[in-house]
Design a protein around this motif. Sequence first.
Motif, mmCIF file in Angstrom:
data_model
loop_
_atom_site.group_PDB
_atom_site.id
_atom_site.type_symbol
_atom_site.label_atom_id
_atom_site.label_comp_id
_atom_site.label_asym_id
_atom_site.label_seq_id
_atom_site.Cartn_x
_atom_site.Cartn_y
_atom_site.Cartn_z
ATOM 1 N N GLU A 12 4.708 33.148 80.107
ATOM 2 C CA GLU A 12 4.071 32.074 80.857
ATOM 3 C C GLU A 12 4.976 30.857 80.966
ATOM 4 O OE1 GLU A 12 0.463 31.419 78.687
ATOM 5 O OE2 GLU A 12 -0.565 33.067 79.690
ATOM 6 N N PHE A 13 4.677 30.057 81.969
ATOM 7 C CA PHE A 13 5.394 28.818 82.213
ATOM 8 C C PHE A 13 4.390 27.695 82.392
ATOM 9 C CE2 PHE A 13 8.147 32.182 83.588
ATOM 10 C CZ PHE A 13 9.422 31.775 83.240
ATOM 11 N N GLU A 14 4.834 26.474 82.100
ATOM 12 C CA GLU A 14 4.017 25.308 82.416
ATOM 13 C C GLU A 14 3.965 25.164 83.930
ATOM 14 O OE1 GLU A 14 2.249 23.518 80.256
ATOM 15 O OE2 GLU A 14 2.951 24.944 78.771
ATOM 16 N N ALA A 22 8.101 28.707 74.095
ATOM 17 C CA ALA A 22 8.447 29.406 72.852
ATOM 18 C C ALA A 22 7.819 30.795 72.808
ATOM 19 C CB ALA A 22 8.002 28.578 71.653
ATOM 20 N N SER A 23 6.571 30.917 73.274
ATOM 21 C CA SER A 23 5.909 32.231 73.268
ATOM 22 C C SER A 23 6.648 33.209 74.185
ATOM 23 C CB SER A 23 4.452 32.093 73.701
ATOM 24 O OG SER A 23 4.385 31.546 75.018
ATOM 25 N N GLY A 24 7.177 32.695 75.294
ATOM 26 C CA GLY A 24 7.928 33.539 76.211
ATOM 27 C C GLY A 24 9.239 34.011 75.607
ATOM 28 N N ILE A 25 9.891 33.123 74.869
ATOM 29 C CA ILE A 25 11.156 33.487 74.228
ATOM 30 C C ILE A 25 10.933 34.597 73.208
ATOM 31 C CG2 ILE A 25 12.924 32.611 72.639
ATOM 32 C CD1 ILE A 25 12.800 29.974 74.265
ATOM 33 N N GLN A 26 9.842 34.528 72.471
ATOM 34 C CA GLN A 26 9.543 35.580 71.493
ATOM 35 C C GLN A 26 9.385 36.929 72.192
ATOM 36 O OE1 GLN A 26 6.098 34.732 69.100
ATOM 37 N NE2 GLN A 26 6.106 36.757 68.155
ATOM 38 N N ILE A 27 8.665 36.953 73.320
ATOM 39 C CA ILE A 27 8.485 38.200 74.066
ATOM 40 C C ILE A 27 9.829 38.684 74.615
ATOM 41 C CG2 ILE A 27 7.418 39.233 76.113
ATOM 42 C CD1 ILE A 27 5.041 37.271 75.626
ATOM 43 N N ASP A 29 12.758 38.201 73.355
ATOM 44 C CA ASP A 29 13.556 38.757 72.259
ATOM 45 C C ASP A 29 13.146 40.202 71.980
ATOM 46 O OD1 ASP A 29 15.094 36.484 72.027
ATOM 47 O OD2 ASP A 29 13.937 35.654 70.358
ATOM 48 N N GLU A 30 11.840 40.483 72.071
ATOM 49 C CA GLU A 30 11.385 41.873 71.931
ATOM 50 C C GLU A 30 11.880 42.710 73.109
ATOM 51 O OE1 GLU A 30 7.122 41.790 71.478
ATOM 52 O OE2 GLU A 30 7.252 40.270 69.911
ATOM 53 N N MET A 31 11.921 42.097 74.285
ATOM 54 C CA MET A 31 12.397 42.777 75.485
ATOM 55 C C MET A 31 13.866 43.176 75.350
ATOM 56 S SD MET A 31 11.390 43.588 78.517
ATOM 57 C CE MET A 31 12.151 44.099 80.029
ATOM 58 N N VAL A 32 14.669 42.306 74.760
ATOM 59 C CA VAL A 32 16.089 42.596 74.549
ATOM 60 C C VAL A 32 16.237 43.872 73.729
ATOM 61 C CG1 VAL A 32 18.190 41.800 73.395
ATOM 62 C CG2 VAL A 32 16.880 40.225 74.830
ATOM 63 N N THR A 33 15.451 43.980 72.666
ATOM 64 C CA THR A 33 15.485 45.178 71.821
ATOM 65 C C THR A 33 15.124 46.417 72.630
ATOM 66 O OG1 THR A 33 14.865 43.835 69.926
ATOM 67 C CG2 THR A 33 14.585 46.203 69.703
ATOM 68 N N ALA A 34 14.071 46.313 73.435
ATOM 69 C CA ALA A 34 13.649 47.452 74.263
ATOM 70 C C ALA A 34 14.712 47.811 75.294
ATOM 71 C CB ALA A 34 12.323 47.136 74.950
ATOM 72 N N LEU A 35 15.309 46.806 75.916
ATOM 73 C CA LEU A 35 16.335 47.061 76.938
ATOM 74 C C LEU A 35 17.566 47.739 76.330
ATOM 75 C CD1 LEU A 35 16.188 43.816 79.084
ATOM 76 C CD2 LEU A 35 15.679 46.130 79.845
ATOM 77 N N ASN A 36 17.917 47.337 75.103
ATOM 78 C CA ASN A 36 19.071 47.949 74.462
ATOM 79 C C ASN A 36 18.824 49.420 74.147
ATOM 80 O OD1 ASN A 36 20.673 45.667 74.626
ATOM 81 N ND2 ASN A 36 19.963 44.869 72.666
ATOM 82 N N LEU A 73 18.269 36.664 79.157
ATOM 83 C CA LEU A 73 18.602 38.037 78.768
ATOM 84 C C LEU A 73 20.112 38.247 78.745
ATOM 85 C CD1 LEU A 73 15.835 40.014 80.707
ATOM 86 C CD2 LEU A 73 15.905 39.484 78.262
ATOM 87 N N ILE A 74 20.822 37.678 79.717
ATOM 88 C CA ILE A 74 22.285 37.802 79.746
ATOM 89 C C ILE A 74 22.886 37.122 78.516
ATOM 90 C CG2 ILE A 74 24.376 37.052 80.972
ATOM 91 C CD1 ILE A 74 22.760 37.538 83.601
ATOM 92 N N ALA A 75 22.334 35.971 78.133
ATOM 93 C CA ALA A 75 22.822 35.257 76.947
ATOM 94 C C ALA A 75 22.611 36.081 75.677
ATOM 95 C CB ALA A 75 22.122 33.902 76.819
#
Length: 114
Positions: A12-14, A22-27, A29-36, A73-75
Amino acid sequence: IIDAALKNRIIEFESGSAVLAASGIQILDEMVTALNKVSGKKIRIIGHTDSSGDPYKNLMLSQQRAEAVKAYLIAKNVPAHLLSTKGSGSSKPMAENTTAEGRKKNRRIEFEVL
């Protein structure tokens, strides 16, 4: 795997913002793991907005939101060539835009495996 990582999860975004919460960043980070785990799969990052405001600005904002997620994600070392972005503006709501809660749900990012 990607679907499982994101099932019923919304980044989500404001209102009026393309800054990740912050909640989006946590998701993500989980996405990065799944993408890898599914390396080599191409992913489209689709940005959405609520229906408040100018439709053209919403389209631009939805693209900026998708680009913000792509940059994050690129970062995190997800290869750039696997990621594309699309802004959908307010054209595909998942909730009513008549309530604050509905608008909040519509300001989101979705992922599509290509």
